[in-house]
Enzyme design. Sequence first.
Site, PDB file in Angstrom:
ATOM      1  N   SER A 599       0.843  -1.186   0.000  1.00  0.00           N
ATOM      2  CA  SER A 599       0.000   0.000   0.000  1.00  0.00           C
ATOM      3  C   SER A 599       0.886   1.247   0.000  1.00  0.00           C
ATOM      4  O   SER A 599       1.671   1.435  -0.917  1.00  0.00           O
ATOM      5  CB  SER A 599      -0.961  -0.041   1.186  1.00  0.00           C
ATOM      6  OG  SER A 599      -2.040   0.832   0.989  1.00  0.00           O
ATOM      7  N   ASP A 685      -9.565  -3.842  -5.813  1.00  0.00           N
ATOM      8  CA  ASP A 685      -9.084  -2.981  -4.731  1.00  0.00           C
ATOM      9  C   ASP A 685      -9.642  -1.574  -4.920  1.00  0.00           C
ATOM     10  O   ASP A 685      -9.512  -0.979  -5.991  1.00  0.00           O
ATOM     11  CB  ASP A 685      -7.551  -2.955  -4.756  1.00  0.00           C
ATOM     12  CG  ASP A 685      -6.947  -2.306  -3.519  1.00  0.00           C
ATOM     13  OD1 ASP A 685      -7.682  -1.619  -2.783  1.00  0.00           O
ATOM     14  OD2 ASP A 685      -5.741  -2.498  -3.294  1.00  0.00           O
ATOM     15  N   HIS A 720      -8.380  -5.034  -1.335  1.00  0.00           N
ATOM     16  CA  HIS A 720      -7.126  -4.438  -0.887  1.00  0.00           C
ATOM     17  C   HIS A 720      -6.281  -5.435  -0.089  1.00  0.00           C
ATOM     18  O   HIS A 720      -5.068  -5.371  -0.107  1.00  0.00           O
ATOM     19  CB  HIS A 720      -7.414  -3.205  -0.027  1.00  0.00           C
ATOM     20  CG  HIS A 720      -6.211  -2.361   0.248  1.00  0.00           C
ATOM     21  ND1 HIS A 720      -5.460  -1.766  -0.739  1.00  0.00           N
ATOM     22  CD2 HIS A 720      -5.627  -2.003   1.421  1.00  0.00           C
ATOM     23  CE1 HIS A 720      -4.474  -1.075  -0.200  1.00  0.00           C
ATOM     24  NE2 HIS A 720      -4.557  -1.198   1.115  1.00  0.00           N
TER      25      HIS A 720
END
Length: 750
Positions: A599, A685, A720
Site C-alpha cells: 500500500s 481494490d 485491498h
Amino acid sequence: MSGLYIWDMSHSPADTAADSPTIGTASPAAGTPHTGLPQPPVARKVPVERTHHGDTFVDNYEWLREKDSPEVVAHLQAENQYTDAVTADQQPLREAIFNEIKNRTQETDLSVPVRKDGWWYYGRMEEGKQYGIQCRVKAQDTGDTKADWTPPQVEPGNEVPGEQILLDGNAEAEGHPFFSLGGAAVTRDGNLYAYAVDNAGDERFTLRIKDLRTGELLPDVVENVFYSLAFSPDGSQVFYTVVDDSWRPYQIKSHTLGTEVSADVVVYQEDDPAMWTGFELSADRRHLVIGIGCSEYSETRLLDFAHQDAGLRTVISRDERILYEAEPFLLDGVEKILLTHNKDAVNSMVSVADAAEFAKPLAQQRWDTVTAHDDGVRVNGAGVTATHVVLSVRKDTIERVQVISLAGLGMPGQAQPVEPDFDEELYTAGVGGSDYDAPVIRLGYSSFLTPPRVYDYELATGELFLRKETPVLGGYRSEDYVAERAWATAQDGTQIPLSVVRKATVERNSANPALIYGYGSYEVSMDPGFNTARLSLLDRGVVFVIAHVRGGGEVGRKWYDDGKKLAKKNTFTDFIDATDWLAASGWADPARIAAMGGSAGGLLMGAIANLAPKRYAAIVAQVPFVDPLTSILDPDLPLSALEWEEWGNPITDPEVYAYMKSYTPYENVHEVAYPRIAAVTSFHDTRVLYVEPAKWVARLREATTGTEPIVLKTEMDGGHGGASGRYEAWKDRAWDYAFVLAALDARELI
C-alpha cells in the site's frame, strides 16, 4: 527535508507517442534477457497529457484505467500468465511454504469468549474451511463476580453446550468468489443480529438482520453500506455508514426496522471532501459518537439516545483546529467528557471536563488534566469503563496499556496510572472487546517470538489472567529465535529504530540473506507481532528487519510529521539508510538483501527502486501506491481528497506538486538496471487501484537496462487485502515469500 536527496530525472525515458506492439506479441521489452524465458506482455502506448502548474507529463499507459475494457482485462490476464511462467520454478517452494504455514496452524480453533450483556461471544475455525463461524453461549449471573466474568472453557473440536451459531462465513461465501464481513452488532436484549457482507472485494457491503430467536432473516436489507454497525439501545434502529462516489465515508444513516430503506434517515452528512466520517457507540451506550476528521484536526458530534429529538451536539468545532477524540460518560451522576487531544500537546494528552463546559467559548472552558503531555510518550487514545480510564500509550516505540481509577479523576489526588507488566523488550499490548461494566479488561499481547496471547486484567487488583496463547504446532520454540532492537543513522543524524529478527543459529558472518520491510505513512506503526508465515523465512536463514522509518508513528507525533508532506522523502532515505546499516552490520550479505512493503509501503518500494536499485536483489510491492500524483490530482478518484493531509494538495499548491513529482515512483522511472520486482495487486481494490502497479510495471519494463524479470500479479477476485479465505491468504503469502527466497538463493531450510 529539502536538500537531503536530489532526484535526478535527466535519464527518464522520453514520453513520446510511439507505435508499440499490442498485448500478446513477442516483441521484447528493453532489457529482456534472451534466455528462453517467455516474453512479457507489452502494453500499447496511448499518450495522454497531464498538465498542472505549467508542467506537462505524458502518460502512455493511463488507458489501463479502463477497468471494463476487454483489452485491459486481457492485458492483466496476459500479465498473470507471464508471471506464472517466469516463476514456475518457484511452485515447489510455494507449496512447501504453504504446507509449513498449514502444519504450524491449529486449524480447528476458537477465540476466547468475550462477555457482552448476558452472552459470551466467540469465533471458531474448523479444519478444511476457509472462513470463521461466529457463535455465542449464554452467560451466568451467580453473584460471584470472578466466576461470572471468567470465560467458559471451550476446546477446539469439542462441542460447546448451548452454542448458538450467529453466522457461518463458509455458508455465506458459498457460490461467491469473495467473502468479507464488514461489521456486526447485536441488540442489547440479544435478540437481533445485524451483519454486513462483501462478496466482491470492493468494500461495499450488504446489511442484513437475523432474528436469533427463530434463525430467520428479517426483510430489512440495505445495500452499499460501509464498515461499522450499531443498534440503538432499544433495538429499533440500526446505524450504518455510506460512502460517496470517491469511496469516502460521508453519511451516517439510521434504518428503523420494519420500514422501507428509502425512508432511512441521514443522521449526519459530511460535505468536506478532505474529511473522513465514522461512528461508534459510547462505552456506556448512552450516546452515538460521530467522529469527523483528518490526521490534523477533527470534530466530534454526540447524539444522546435519551434525547434524540435534540439532535447532534458538537463537542469542539473543527474551526479550533484541534485533533481530538471525545468519550461521554457519567461520573458521580455528572455528565463528563473524556478528551484525548493535542491542544498545546504535540504528543497528545488526556483531559476531563463537565459536558456543560463545551457550551462556552473554548478559551473559557475548564479542562482538568488526567494525563499530562510528555515529549517521550505518545497518547494514542483513552476510553472508560464503569470504574477506570483505560489508556493506550506508546513509549520507547512500544504500545502499552495503562489504567487509572475514576475516583478523583482530574483532581490533585488522582490515582497514578498502573501498567500491566510484561517481560519482553519488544512487544505489543492493546485493549479489545471489554464490556463497560466488567471488572476486567481484555488485553491482546504479542511479540516477534510469542504467539498471540489473550489476558484478562483485573482492574481492582492489577492481576493478569492468561486466557489463551495461540498454539503453534510443529515443535515451535521461542528460544530458537532472537528479536533485537538496533538503530541506523539517517543522513541527517536521526536515529532510526530497527527490529531485527533471526534464527538463533544464524551467524554474524556477512553471508546471510535478508529481507527488510517498511511502511512509513499515516502515523501507522509496524509493531512487534508474531507471524507464523514469517517462520518460513527465518528457518531458511533469512534475517528479517523492520525499518521504523519516519512517517510512521513509532517515535511520537513528530516522527510522523517529519515523514509527511514536504518532508516525505525522509521516509525513503531512512529506508535506504536502514538498508545500508543492514549491509554493514555483518548480519547480511549486501548482495542478498530484498525489500518488501504494501500500500503506502508499496510507494516506498517504488521510491527506493528508483533511488537505490543496486542495493536490492529483489523488491516485492504489495498493492502499491506507486502513481500517487495522478490519483491525488483527481479528487473524483477513490479517497483522493483524503490524501491531501498526508502528502499535501498538488492541485492548489505548485510547491507540493513539484515536490511530489520529484519522488513519485511512476514519474521517476528511468533508465537503470532495476532489480527483480514483483508488483502484487487486486482487480477490485478500492484503496489502491490495480491500474497503478499495472502502469508502473509497463514503464519499468520499458526503461530497465537490466535483465531481471519484472512481473505483475493481479488477484482478479480480491480486494485491498488480496483474496479472501485463510487458505487463499496463506497461498498469497507463500507466493510473496517464494519470490523473495528465490531471488536470495535461500530456498532450503537451514
